[in-house]
Design an enzyme around this catalytic site. Structure first.
Site, PDB file in Angstrom:
ATOM      1  N   ASN A  46      61.844  61.181 -28.892  1.00  0.00           N
ATOM      2  CA  ASN A  46      62.081  60.124 -29.199  1.00  0.00           C
ATOM      3  C   ASN A  46      61.419  59.335 -29.872  1.00  0.00           C
ATOM      4  O   ASN A  46      60.955  58.997 -29.160  1.00  0.00           O
ATOM      5  CB  ASN A  46      62.884  59.923 -28.014  1.00  0.00           C
ATOM      6  CG  ASN A  46      64.494  58.594 -27.383  1.00  0.00           C
ATOM      7  OD1 ASN A  46      64.414  58.150 -28.077  1.00  0.00           O
ATOM      8  ND2 ASN A  46      63.336  57.690 -26.324  1.00  0.00           N
ATOM      9  N   HIS A  89      60.461  55.028 -28.317  1.00  0.00           N
ATOM     10  CA  HIS A  89      60.460  54.094 -28.080  1.00  0.00           C
ATOM     11  C   HIS A  89      59.944  52.873 -27.874  1.00  0.00           C
ATOM     12  O   HIS A  89      58.567  53.476 -28.089  1.00  0.00           O
ATOM     13  CB  HIS A  89      60.506  54.531 -26.728  1.00  0.00           C
ATOM     14  CG  HIS A  89      61.001  53.794 -24.924  1.00  0.00           C
ATOM     15  ND1 HIS A  89      62.012  53.320 -24.745  1.00  0.00           N
ATOM     16  CD2 HIS A  89      60.416  52.822 -24.880  1.00  0.00           C
ATOM     17  CE1 HIS A  89      61.635  52.381 -23.929  1.00  0.00           C
ATOM     18  NE2 HIS A  89      60.368  51.767 -23.598  1.00  0.00           N
ATOM     19  N   SER A 127      56.138  53.886 -28.905  1.00  0.00           N
ATOM     20  CA  SER A 127      55.801  55.633 -28.580  1.00  0.00           C
ATOM     21  C   SER A 127      56.961  56.620 -29.493  1.00  0.00           C
ATOM     22  O   SER A 127      58.174  56.196 -29.507  1.00  0.00           O
ATOM     23  CB  SER A 127      55.362  55.423 -26.970  1.00  0.00           C
ATOM     24  OG  SER A 127      54.990  54.810 -25.984  1.00  0.00           O
ATOM     25  N   GLY A 152      64.073  62.805 -17.052  1.00  0.00           N
ATOM     26  CA  GLY A 152      63.676  61.082 -17.084  1.00  0.00           C
ATOM     27  C   GLY A 152      63.567  61.056 -17.993  1.00  0.00           C
ATOM     28  O   GLY A 152      63.277  60.837 -19.525  1.00  0.00           O
ATOM     29  N   ASP A 196      63.104  58.161 -21.064  1.00  0.00           N
ATOM     30  CA  ASP A 196      61.667  58.158 -21.107  1.00  0.00           C
ATOM     31  C   ASP A 196      60.318  57.949 -20.771  1.00  0.00           C
ATOM     32  O   ASP A 196      58.934  57.813 -20.322  1.00  0.00           O
ATOM     33  CB  ASP A 196      61.370  55.908 -21.263  1.00  0.00           C
ATOM     34  CG  ASP A 196      62.989  55.927 -22.016  1.00  0.00           C
ATOM     35  OD1 ASP A 196      62.853  56.463 -23.166  1.00  0.00           O
ATOM     36  OD2 ASP A 196      63.269  54.684 -21.555  1.00  0.00           O
ATOM     37  N   GLU A 232      57.410  51.090 -36.450  1.00  0.00           N
ATOM     38  CA  GLU A 232      57.301  52.036 -35.452  1.00  0.00           C
ATOM     39  C   GLU A 232      58.059  52.758 -36.891  1.00  0.00           C
ATOM     40  O   GLU A 232      58.708  54.155 -36.565  1.00  0.00           O
ATOM     41  CB  GLU A 232      59.249  52.017 -35.079  1.00  0.00           C
ATOM     42  CG  GLU A 232      59.142  51.538 -33.374  1.00  0.00           C
ATOM     43  CD  GLU A 232      60.527  50.787 -33.357  1.00  0.00           C
ATOM     44  OE1 GLU A 232      61.472  51.792 -33.506  1.00  0.00           O
ATOM     45  OE2 GLU A 232      60.635  50.035 -32.593  1.00  0.00           O
TER      46      GLU A 232
HETATM   47  C1  GAR Z   1      64.135  50.770 -32.098  1.00  0.00           C
HETATM   48  O1  GAR Z   1      63.379  49.866 -31.686  1.00  0.00           O
HETATM   49  C2  GAR Z   1      64.010  51.885 -31.033  1.00  0.00           C
HETATM   50  O2  GAR Z   1      62.768  51.921 -30.789  1.00  0.00           O
HETATM   51  C3  GAR Z   1      65.374  51.110 -30.243  1.00  0.00           C
HETATM   52  O3  GAR Z   1      65.978  50.912 -30.977  1.00  0.00           O
HETATM   53  C4  GAR Z   1      65.546  50.380 -31.798  1.00  0.00           C
HETATM   54  C5  GAR Z   1      67.057  50.916 -33.176  1.00  0.00           C
HETATM   55  O4  GAR Z   1      66.354  50.304 -33.917  1.00  0.00           O
HETATM   56  N1  GAR Z   1      65.086  52.728 -29.007  1.00  0.00           N
HETATM   57  C6  GAR Z   1      65.995  52.182 -28.403  1.00  0.00           C
HETATM   58  O5  GAR Z   1      65.461  51.880 -27.510  1.00  0.00           O
HETATM   59  C7  GAR Z   1      65.888  53.874 -26.842  1.00  0.00           C
HETATM   60  N2  GAR Z   1      66.103  53.504 -26.106  1.00  0.00           N
HETATM   61  P1  GAR Z   1      66.736  51.329 -36.054  1.00  0.00           P
HETATM   62  O6  GAR Z   1      67.803  51.861 -35.426  1.00  0.00           O
HETATM   63  O7  GAR Z   1      66.944  50.195 -36.549  1.00  0.00           O
HETATM   64  O8  GAR Z   1      66.230  52.548 -35.744  1.00  0.00           O
END
Ligand code: GAR
Length: 206
Positions: free
Chosen positions: A113, A115, A142, A149, A151, A180
Site C-alpha cells: 500500500n 500511504h 511510504s 493493522g 498502515d 509518490e
Molecule cells: C494518494 O495520495 C495516496 O497516498 C492516498 O490517496 C491518494 C490517492 O491518489 N492513499 C491513502 O490515503 C491511503 N490511506 P491517486 O488516486 O491519484 O493515486
C-alpha cells in the site's frame, strides 16, 4: 533475481483518481517492474482511474462496497474476482477501504500500500493536516506491506518532502503526490523482487 517464465500477475486497487495506479501500469509496461497489470479494481463505479485503465485495454472491475451488509461479504466477491484473473500480487493505490484480517491474512507478503505520510507517523486519514499542525519540518510518503493493522506493516521505502512556510494540506499533498509517483514504482519493483526471491526459496525447498 530468480528466473521466472511469466511476470507476476498484478492487481491494482483504487477508489478515485488513480494517478498512482497510472505510474504503476506505466512502470510495468516499461519493463521497470517484473509484473503485468491484469486487473484494476475499484470499490466505486465512479472512480476516474477506471476509465483510464479501460482505455489502456486493461481489465477493470468495480465492486461497490455499499451493496454489501458487511466488509467480509464485500471482500469475498473481491477475492472471487482476483481468482478469476489469477492475481498473484496486489498494489493498493489510493484504495480507501479498510480490509479485514480475513482478506489481509490471505494476501500477507503479496499486498502493498502507499500511504501519504512518513510512517509510523500519522497512520489513517488527514495526514498532511496533522503534519502541518504538529509543526513538523518534513512530510512524505511510504510504501509498506499490508498487514491486519491499518498502515502498520513493515515499510518498504519512503520519500521525504520539506514542509514550507504557508503550506496548506492541499499544497503539501500536491508536492507529496509528485514524490509518490517516484516512490511507488520503485517500491513495487523492490516488493516484487522480494516476492520472487521467497517464491524461488520455497521452490528450492519443495
Ligand atoms: C494518494 O495520495 C495516496 O497516498 C492516498 O490517496 C491518494 C490517492 O491518489 N492513499 C491513502 O490515503 C491511503 N490511506 P491517486 O488516486 O491519484 O493515486
Amino acid at each position: 533475481m530468480p528466473e521466472r517464465e511469466e511476470p507476476v500477475r498484478l492487481a491494482i486497487f483504487i477508489s478515485g483518481r488513480g494517478s498512482n495506479m497510472k505510474t504503476l501500469v506505466e512502470a510495468c509496461l516499461d519493463g521497470d517492474v517484473v509484473a503485468k497489470p491484469v486487473l484494476v479494481l475499484s470499490n466505486s463505479y465512479s472512480a476516474a482511474g477506471l476509465e483510464w485503465a479501460s482505455e489502456q485495454g486493461l481489465p477493470i472491475a468495480a465492486i461497490d462496497h455499499r451493496a454489501y451488509d458487511d466488509r467480509e461479504s464485500f471482500e469475498k466477491d473481491v477475492q472471487q474476482t482476483l481468482e478469476l484473473h489469477n492475481v498473484e500480487f496486489i498494489a493498493l493505490a489510493g484504495f480507501m477501504r479498510v480490509l479485514t484480517s480475513w482478506f489481509t491474512e490471505q494476501w500477507e507478503g503479496r499486498m502493498i500500500n502507499i500511504h501519504p505520510s512518513l510512517l509510523p507517523k500519522y497512520p489513517g486519514l488527514h495526514t498532511h493536516k496533522r503534519a502541518i499542525e504538529a509543526g513538523d519540518a518534513e512530510a512524505g510518503c511510504s510504501v509498506h506491506w499490508v498487514t491486519e493493522g491499518v498502515d502498520e506493516g513493515a515499510v518498504i521505502d519512503q520519500e521525504r518532502v520539506a514542509i514550507q512556510e504557508g503550506d496548506t494540506p492541499d499544497t503539501l499533498a500536491e508536492r507529496v503526490l509528485e514524490r509518490e509517483h517516484i516512490l511507488y514504482p520503485r517500491a513495487l519493483a523492490k516488493a516484487i523482487e522480494d516476492f520472487l526471491d521467497r517464491e524461488a526459496e520455497d521452490e528450492a525447498e519443495a
